[in-house]
Motif scaffolding. Structure first.
Motif, PDB file in Angstrom:
ATOM      1  N   LYS A  91       0.739  -1.180  -0.198  1.00  0.00           N
ATOM      2  CA  LYS A  91       0.175  -0.017   0.175  1.00  0.00           C
ATOM      3  C   LYS A  91       0.829   1.281  -0.072  1.00  0.00           C
ATOM      4  CE  LYS A  91      -4.040  -2.153   2.293  1.00  0.00           C
ATOM      5  NZ  LYS A  91      -4.880  -1.881   3.143  1.00  0.00           N
ATOM      6  N   ALA A  92       1.951   1.294   0.793  1.00  0.00           N
ATOM      7  CA  ALA A  92       2.767   2.241   0.819  1.00  0.00           C
ATOM      8  C   ALA A  92       3.620   2.541  -0.811  1.00  0.00           C
ATOM      9  CB  ALA A  92       3.765   2.226   1.677  1.00  0.00           C
ATOM     10  N   VAL A  93       3.874   1.431  -1.040  1.00  0.00           N
ATOM     11  CA  VAL A  93       4.609   1.841  -2.574  1.00  0.00           C
ATOM     12  C   VAL A  93       3.642   2.215  -3.627  1.00  0.00           C
ATOM     13  CG1 VAL A  93       5.534   0.179  -4.598  1.00  0.00           C
ATOM     14  CG2 VAL A  93       6.211  -0.176  -2.089  1.00  0.00           C
ATOM     15  N   GLN A  94       2.106   1.636  -3.393  1.00  0.00           N
ATOM     16  CA  GLN A  94       1.368   2.280  -4.357  1.00  0.00           C
ATOM     17  C   GLN A  94       1.037   3.635  -4.459  1.00  0.00           C
ATOM     18  OE1 GLN A  94      -1.981  -0.370  -3.691  1.00  0.00           O
ATOM     19  NE2 GLN A  94      -1.207  -2.151  -5.210  1.00  0.00           N
ATOM     20  N   GLU A  95       1.013   3.991  -2.771  1.00  0.00           N
ATOM     21  CA  GLU A  95       0.602   5.481  -2.682  1.00  0.00           C
ATOM     22  C   GLU A  95       1.917   6.424  -3.182  1.00  0.00           C
ATOM     23  OE1 GLU A  95      -1.642   8.437  -1.217  1.00  0.00           O
ATOM     24  OE2 GLU A  95      -2.093   6.167  -0.968  1.00  0.00           O
ATOM     25  N   LYS A  96       3.140   5.832  -3.123  1.00  0.00           N
ATOM     26  CA  LYS A  96       4.680   6.555  -3.537  1.00  0.00           C
ATOM     27  C   LYS A  96       4.189   6.841  -4.932  1.00  0.00           C
ATOM     28  CE  LYS A  96       7.699   5.750   0.120  1.00  0.00           C
ATOM     29  NZ  LYS A  96       8.912   5.065   0.419  1.00  0.00           N
ATOM     30  N   ALA A  97       3.808   5.763  -5.848  1.00  0.00           N
ATOM     31  CA  ALA A  97       3.712   5.659  -7.241  1.00  0.00           C
ATOM     32  C   ALA A  97       2.488   6.668  -7.712  1.00  0.00           C
ATOM     33  CB  ALA A  97       3.247   4.357  -7.619  1.00  0.00           C
ATOM     34  N   LYS A  98       1.436   6.570  -6.957  1.00  0.00           N
ATOM     35  CA  LYS A  98       0.241   7.581  -7.125  1.00  0.00           C
ATOM     36  C   LYS A  98       0.775   9.223  -7.252  1.00  0.00           C
ATOM     37  CE  LYS A  98      -4.503   8.370  -5.865  1.00  0.00           C
ATOM     38  NZ  LYS A  98      -5.341   7.901  -5.154  1.00  0.00           N
ATOM     39  N   VAL A  99       1.497   9.343  -6.037  1.00  0.00           N
ATOM     40  CA  VAL A  99       1.999  10.806  -5.805  1.00  0.00           C
ATOM     41  C   VAL A  99       2.860  11.209  -6.795  1.00  0.00           C
ATOM     42  CG1 VAL A  99       3.370  12.244  -4.219  1.00  0.00           C
ATOM     43  CG2 VAL A  99       1.749  10.634  -3.324  1.00  0.00           C
ATOM     44  N   ALA A 100       3.785  10.305  -7.411  1.00  0.00           N
ATOM     45  CA  ALA A 100       4.758  10.452  -8.188  1.00  0.00           C
ATOM     46  C   ALA A 100       4.118  10.795  -9.659  1.00  0.00           C
ATOM     47  CB  ALA A 100       5.868   9.258  -8.545  1.00  0.00           C
ATOM     48  N   GLN A 101       2.994   9.947 -10.015  1.00  0.00           N
ATOM     49  CA  GLN A 101       2.138  10.241 -11.215  1.00  0.00           C
ATOM     50  C   GLN A 101       1.542  11.485 -11.152  1.00  0.00           C
ATOM     51  OE1 GLN A 101      -0.626   7.302 -12.092  1.00  0.00           O
ATOM     52  NE2 GLN A 101      -1.083   8.025 -14.029  1.00  0.00           N
ATOM     53  N   GLU A 102       1.069  12.054 -10.079  1.00  0.00           N
ATOM     54  CA  GLU A 102       0.406  13.226  -9.860  1.00  0.00           C
ATOM     55  C   GLU A 102       1.279  14.345 -10.270  1.00  0.00           C
ATOM     56  OE1 GLU A 102      -1.631  13.273  -6.159  1.00  0.00           O
ATOM     57  OE2 GLU A 102      -3.209  11.793  -6.756  1.00  0.00           O
ATOM     58  N   ALA A 103       2.672  14.243  -9.769  1.00  0.00           N
ATOM     59  CA  ALA A 103       3.484  15.257  -9.828  1.00  0.00           C
ATOM     60  C   ALA A 103       3.982  15.273 -10.988  1.00  0.00           C
ATOM     61  CB  ALA A 103       4.758  15.113  -9.154  1.00  0.00           C
ATOM     62  N   VAL A 104       4.132  14.296 -11.814  1.00  0.00           N
ATOM     63  CA  VAL A 104       4.626  14.429 -13.397  1.00  0.00           C
ATOM     64  C   VAL A 104       3.268  15.049 -14.314  1.00  0.00           C
ATOM     65  CG1 VAL A 104       5.352  12.768 -15.454  1.00  0.00           C
ATOM     66  CG2 VAL A 104       6.094  12.582 -13.298  1.00  0.00           C
ATOM     67  N   THR A 105       2.441  14.420 -14.056  1.00  0.00           N
ATOM     68  CA  THR A 105       0.974  15.228 -14.548  1.00  0.00           C
ATOM     69  C   THR A 105       0.970  16.629 -14.508  1.00  0.00           C
ATOM     70  OG1 THR A 105      -0.008  13.003 -14.357  1.00  0.00           O
ATOM     71  CG2 THR A 105      -1.556  14.864 -15.051  1.00  0.00           C
ATOM     72  N   ALA A 106       1.079  17.143 -13.399  1.00  0.00           N
ATOM     73  CA  ALA A 106       1.000  18.613 -12.941  1.00  0.00           C
ATOM     74  C   ALA A 106       1.942  19.223 -13.607  1.00  0.00           C
ATOM     75  CB  ALA A 106       1.100  18.664 -11.482  1.00  0.00           C
ATOM     76  N   LYS A 107       3.197  18.809 -13.689  1.00  0.00           N
ATOM     77  CA  LYS A 107       4.550  19.511 -14.395  1.00  0.00           C
ATOM     78  C   LYS A 107       4.112  19.728 -15.813  1.00  0.00           C
ATOM     79  CE  LYS A 107       8.545  21.467 -14.068  1.00  0.00           C
ATOM     80  NZ  LYS A 107       8.549  22.516 -13.596  1.00  0.00           N
ATOM     81  N   PHE A 108       3.703  18.507 -16.401  1.00  0.00           N
ATOM     82  CA  PHE A 108       3.569  18.305 -17.975  1.00  0.00           C
ATOM     83  C   PHE A 108       2.281  19.132 -18.229  1.00  0.00           C
ATOM     84  CE2 PHE A 108       0.996  16.522 -21.498  1.00  0.00           C
ATOM     85  CZ  PHE A 108       2.265  16.435 -22.461  1.00  0.00           C
TER      86      PHE A 108
END
Length: 198
Positions: free
Chosen positions: A58-75
């Motif tokens: 669950k912690a790994v999935q949460e970190k992946a979700k945060v990283a994906q949101e950060a990349v989408t926002a930057k794009f």
């Protein structure tokens, strides 16, 4: 004639051969490091496998979700900052920068090529030196047998009859050395050193 001269220069230039020798020597040096790296990975593997087994999914999935949101926002931020009017100027600027970067990489590649060729030249010299040392050792082993008859012929002129030397002034006996063509080794160096001392 210029083409023939260029072709002759290209065919007689040893730099590509030195580059190949340098590449081979560097590859051998890197290959010698592989067993140590394998041992290090073998030693670290159990700890890493254990860390993966104990990781909370669950912690790994949460970190992946945060990283994906950060990349989408930057794009989205980058897309929003693009001005369609300046897009042509930016493309031209990027093309010029690309040419500059390509030229810089070409210069770096030439410098790296020269460094590897220089390393190869040094490697070839060391290989030749090792072969030369082996030849000197072999010549040293063979030369004493060949120099025994030579020593006997050198001693003959030094022995003079007593009558001939009685009337002549006494001169110090000089050492006669003869050099053989195409040989070099410890015997020749020793003869040269003893001849220089007198």
């Amino acid at each position: 004639m210029a083409i023939a001269d260029d072709l002759k220069k290209t065919l007689t230039d040893p730099t590509p051969l030195y580059f190949a020798a340098g590449t081979a020597d560097l590859a051998v040096q890197q290959a010698k490091k592989v067993p140590g790296i394998i041992e290090q990975l073998r030693a670290e593997a159990p700890a890493r496998i254990e860390a993966v087994k104990n990781a909370d999914t669950k912690a790994v999935q949460e970190k992946a979700k945060v990283a994906q949101e950060a990349v989408t926002a930057k794009f989205n931020e980058v897309l929003g900052a693009i001005d369609p009017k300046k897009l042509g100027e930016t493309a031209q600027d990027l093309a010029l920068r690309g040419v500059g970067v390509a030229a810089e990489y070409a210069v770096r590649a030439k410098e790296t090529y020269d460094k590897v060729a220089e390393h190869g030249e040094q490697a070839v010299r060391s290989w030749r030196g090792e072969v030369a040392d082996e030849i000197v050792d072999i010549a040293g082993a063979v030369e004493p047998e060949a120099s025994e008859p030579q020593a006997a012929t050198d001693a003959e002129p030094a022995a003079e009859p007593a009558e001939a030397s009685a009337g002549a002034e006494e001169k110090p006996a000089g050492r006669k050395t003869t050099a053989r063509r195409g040989t070099s080794g410890p015997g020749k160096k020793a003869a040269a050193a003893s001849g220089g001392e007198s």
